[in-house]
Design an enzyme around this catalytic site. Structure first.
Site, mmCIF file in Angstrom:
data_model
loop_
_atom_site.group_PDB
_atom_site.id
_atom_site.type_symbol
_atom_site.label_atom_id
_atom_site.label_comp_id
_atom_site.label_asym_id
_atom_site.label_seq_id
_atom_site.Cartn_x
_atom_site.Cartn_y
_atom_site.Cartn_z
ATOM 1 N N ARG A 54 0.814 -1.207 0.000
ATOM 2 C CA ARG A 54 0.000 0.000 0.000
ATOM 3 C C ARG A 54 0.859 1.274 0.000
ATOM 4 N NH1 ARG A 54 -3.232 1.557 -2.585
ATOM 5 N NH2 ARG A 54 -4.111 -0.541 -2.399
ATOM 6 N N LYS A 74 6.432 39.655 -3.483
ATOM 7 C CA LYS A 74 4.987 39.616 -3.712
ATOM 8 C C LYS A 74 4.333 40.900 -3.229
ATOM 9 C CE LYS A 74 4.217 34.770 -3.967
ATOM 10 N NZ LYS A 74 3.138 33.803 -3.787
#
Lengths: 283, 283, 283, 283, 283, 283
Positions: free
Chosen positions: A98, A167
């Site tokens: 898994r 930014k």
């Protein structure tokens, strides 16, 4: 040049196994004899690009499982293609099954989507590179960035430490585009580039003039991007900067941007919203 | 009963910060003064269910950032709803911004999709619970499972250690359903349940008779599921077992299964293919 | 802009304490009563630049020791200047004394030497920045780089991940300067600069023309450096590149290079051969 | 008896690699083909004593790099002597190059200086051993102490846990030398020695009479040391104690102390102010 | 002098919690409301000596549980004595209940037995100290040694690093007692004592003469121990060495050794075969 | 089915070695030549059941010591039986000797006692399984539980995460047995069993009717247990539940419970009060 797969640390290997089997696998330990051996084959159940095999194989080594890799990372697979053959102790193979699938289907999902985006650009005769962002999942960034790269994308910043990206918040704090850029140029180390997010042609020109390495046009319409490109060309600044576009670009509308005269198209969804590529392990 | 959010370990906090800023944030450290303070608000940019706030707030505590939580995990938000207010050192808030968003948009994406699935079942007057699987991302399982639960789903096994789940490989290794189940019953600890994946009515009845706690009908059509349920009822076995269905059930076809007389619907995609819920931080 | 001190991880704090006191402090535990309290003052015993106080103070916080910082990192001290006052449990202060001094005298030793080098450049009317290299001590890089920066130096690359630096080995492997540079330009991510080490004027000009961001002149004499600078100016290439010099530059001969028209002077000894600055704790 | 090199932990190996290449080596991955192989030789560029080879070779093992050790730790090298030959994947060798040099040049620098000090003592017909102190760099103590020992020095205390060392602070807290020593004798475990720092002949005699194992004469002039030695001899106490001198002894003045009738000369600078021994890797 | 309790590392706290609740406490999370608060009192259910309270209270701090300590480590308790009062979130108190009891009942079991042994010696007018050995449980040594000390015992070596203990294997390898001791004296650091295990009077005398600090008489009958003591006294060697006895001494036969003129009685069972002291938490 | 031994993590191996030899083994390093080799045999010194060999052998692998396992975990040994042969570097074998013995004597002590308890049940024609509890030592649970299982016991809950166990505190908080059980049934995940501790027949019947999987009769006398069993049979509920008894059952009184018609006998002392099995290493 072949992309180098990141190395798992031992503590990652052990933490990941521990997450799925702190007290062992109560099913296999009840049903499968300790010395039982088996073979298994990992196959594609859908078409796509495979990524992560040389990474997850480190867990196979850790558990003493033999394997043969049939397909290199970055390759195309179609349904039922063999990717990896495993041989060894049955309990160990079931233990890793898994985790292996969780890791590979995620990375292959990223690679597949990146390849799709790259193909859209190519089909539209674009030359821009597709770049991932820092919108990654905690603990998985280097693996996700690797999947982007193996599929033909580029990684963009790895982290906050390797490139300046100015930014709106920085610009606000500094007072203006020019002040923010000035501070960045003065204070950064010379080995770091400066990328700056701008929203107007004026700021784009200013940033290019002042010496930004990269201009990121954020949330700007294709026509406006064309105009900014043109203005930069006219001012003789276009070659001095890398033009990046970003914000709201998705698989559905990428074609509208694909042929623009820009260098980089950044897409957060490549790593933040990943559809796993279906792979399965057949015993 | 309120679901308890998992506690982050200090090493997770530090590794996650390290992943994004091993050598600091070169942009903020160039532009933002060291003592600058700011406020910021986390808002929804799309509708959905929020998950992960009390988890990520441990990172805020670690960094000394003040905050107020406006919305509890598991609640619905619509665009522009305030979720969390932050106040503190600007450099620290910028340091945590992306990690916080990466974590929350992922967990909220899971919660949102789980709530959608739960709603589909309810709308079809179904009574089954929606369950996640072990198809989670390495290192993130307890957080992903938490997001499933907070949105009305159930967690299913946490790991290989807490419940037996007999799959085709175990059955093959043992030789038959009855042999595998017999071994499981003999060798498991009495505190662990047994779930068994079956593909036929005959095996379902056999498993129920032998004492399996849960019967997982894997990849079986709705009509066949109805027949198996009916057979179990007729044999007086239905109340003795929990009926789980799994395999190939997705948002698109869930309605076909939603009203079946079963107990659990397991869906891997809830955690392996997550569309992030759009959230943003406004300064 | 104030340089931000790196954050110690909890495991660093605990490992460092463990290194010096795995089974406690057998002296203090034999002689000093458990509840004894004391005050102590950290003072300079030589002149220099202090570095590391806000970092080591995280260990003081961890141990519950109160403190007052009298002098900010990066400041000059002369003999007997008070740097830090401590108050608290005597056993705990004795536990931390040596670790604190080991850390601070090392970082302050680096800062002091960097400041000396910066002063030499200034005195010679030079404009170059002094840069550290990757010649750091395992586990201490971010602290050493911080000490360089706080004293007026620049950090250069943090690691192999944040900037390309093409060295002779890469050039050999690729076949030539131009081939190596070509590969670098094609394969690097756009957010990363390229620095290239060259040994001749011809290669320097070639590298500048091809688009290297930084030209590192390795082990080249001052007169030759002047000539290369001049050639770059004449070809209009000087402004396109950062000129770095490196190799064999030490405190003794730095003045010979200090006034050259270059941008960066890299010195490995700043971090690989550190003379501790003498500091002492008085009770 | 051969000194045993300390074993690196896996987390040290991984943290040290991570410090230099969290996101890989962007230069080599751009320029060097993935399967490229190379050979390299580590050579001395200065004369000195080599230390650390069997420690750093654990990192080579970890990375799958082949090697041959030409010179044992503790041996003398002169310029251009071959120390270590490497062979393997070029990218991996470039990845480890700087870390290997950083570690080896530091440890070899220590060993070289220790050997110099040992030689000064021998040349002056002294019999004292040269000892390192706890003035080491955080995280590196066991490696630094090893380098001291391999070069003929002795380690002194490893940490606060393995020997009592009563200093002025302890004496102040207890009230007097005799009270401090009395407490130490009563409360220490019988497997631990007691070292006591004294500043006067009177205290030295008192400490020896009371049963201290080691008397450390701190910052005392050579003539006074002679007198203390003589007094101890006269009282029949000299054989009962080890005489250690410490404080202000450095390479420049060591010869003044080298022929004294003492047992141990402790020097903090051996580990706190290390001049790296120049070594280089040739491809 | 009060014994200082060892500090838990954060990773010990987190690993121990993780061992018992990787995916939370499924019972309390199903039944106890998230904000439920409660009080609880830790009481003795048997008489004995309490140990470990200030250590485990670090976990209480970690979880935000309030507490009042009623009884100091090392004190006697009788049935129903209050040791510690807790108050806080019910789920958190239930989470820690078992870990707290597991830790405290173990350490208190050690302390109780040590106190019993100390009492036997005292009752027999003996003067020897009771010492623990390195026969401890992996990961718990410093806590076990602390419990020994708090109850009046002594710790003996903490580890292989802090004292030499020459055993039969070393003697065999060296060839003889005198050769082994000679090597030890030459090669050990001066801050380390030498303990040597001998089996005959002859070897005991030889070891004392050569300068061993401690003579361990291993598995020797009381009468023979008396004779060895006498011989040492006659040779004027008794005061030069510490006499330790070890091997086969247990609670049942301790009285036969308790009045012997020796210094130390080492007993492995104090830490390797611990009967937990019964304590309980009442809500 | 063979019980699978838990895997040691690398950090456990390294922490355990570090606990005993942070700065090496000062005795062996002084006396034993670096390249000396030896053989050694681990033998039983008392009769019992061996446990832990394949776990501790991971440390032998880590240190490069060769070994042959003569006896499988879970087997009976009598005095002087060979268990394990070692061969390799003498210093390394001496380094591991005590850790190996500490681990094995503890686990074998558990296994031996469990086997004794299982034998008492068998001798009394009982059919109940002997189960361990969560009363384990911090950091050692998975190893202790393994020792229980290898000797014929069963593990019970591994942790708070894998089965609900409703105790008096939960019942108090909920208000009644029925309310607590109702909440548990509603809120638990379907893969988890519910065990409930009851003290009266009435509650036992109620719990069985409501659907508890396991009824734990806590501190109830044998005759009363018989009556509860009988009542459950009469109501047709006995087969629906597992009957567990717990509280105050010890080796001395186990025979009074051994033949009762119950399924599980839980005993905390199996892991909280372990008498080490005497094993020794002969060189």
């Amino acid at each position: 040049m072949d992309t180098k797969p990141p190395r798992l640390t031992i503590s990652e290997v052990e933490n990941w196994l521990h997450e799925d089997a702190q007290y062992g696998d109560v099913t296999s330990e009840a049903i499968i004899p300790a010395t039982d051996k088996t073979k298994a084959v990992l196959r594609a159940r859908k078409s796509g690009i495979v990524a992560g095999i040389p990474i997850i194989s480190q867990v196979l080594d850790y558990l003493g499982i033999d394997y043969t890799i049939h397909i290199n990372d970055g390759s195309n697979v179609v349904e039922s293609d063999k990717i990896l053959s495993l041989g060894g102790n049955t309990r160990e193979i079931l233990l890793i099954e898994r985790l292996m699938l969780n890791f590979l289907t995620h990375l292959s999902g990223i690679a597949t989507q990146v390849a799709n985006m790259v193909a859209i650009v190519a089909k539209n005769n674009g030359t821009a590179k597709i770049a991932a962002t820092r919108k990654t999942l905690p603990g998985l960034r280097k693996y996700q960035k690797y999947a982007v790269k193996i599929a033909g994308g580029t990684t963009h910043r790895f982290s906050l430490s390797d490139c300046l990206l100015i930014k709106d918040n920085h610009i606000q704090a500094a007072g203006s585009v020019s002040k923010a850029l000035q501070l960045a140029i003065e204070n950064r180390d010379f080995t770091k580039r400066i990328d700056i997010e701008v929203e107007t042609m004026e700021d784009a020109l200013l940033a290019a003039e002042m010496g930004a390495d990269i201009i990121m046009l954020d949330n700007i319409q294709p026509e406006e991007i064309q105009l900014i490109h043109k203005a930069l060309v006219e001012k003789g600044l276009r070659k001095k900067v890398i033009l990046e576009i970003s914000g709201g670009i998705n698989p559905a509308n990428l074609k509208d941007y694909a042929s623009l005269p820009i260098d980089i198209i950044s897409m957060g969804s490549l790593t933040h919203s990943v559809i796993a590529l279906d792979l399965g392990l057949d015993f």
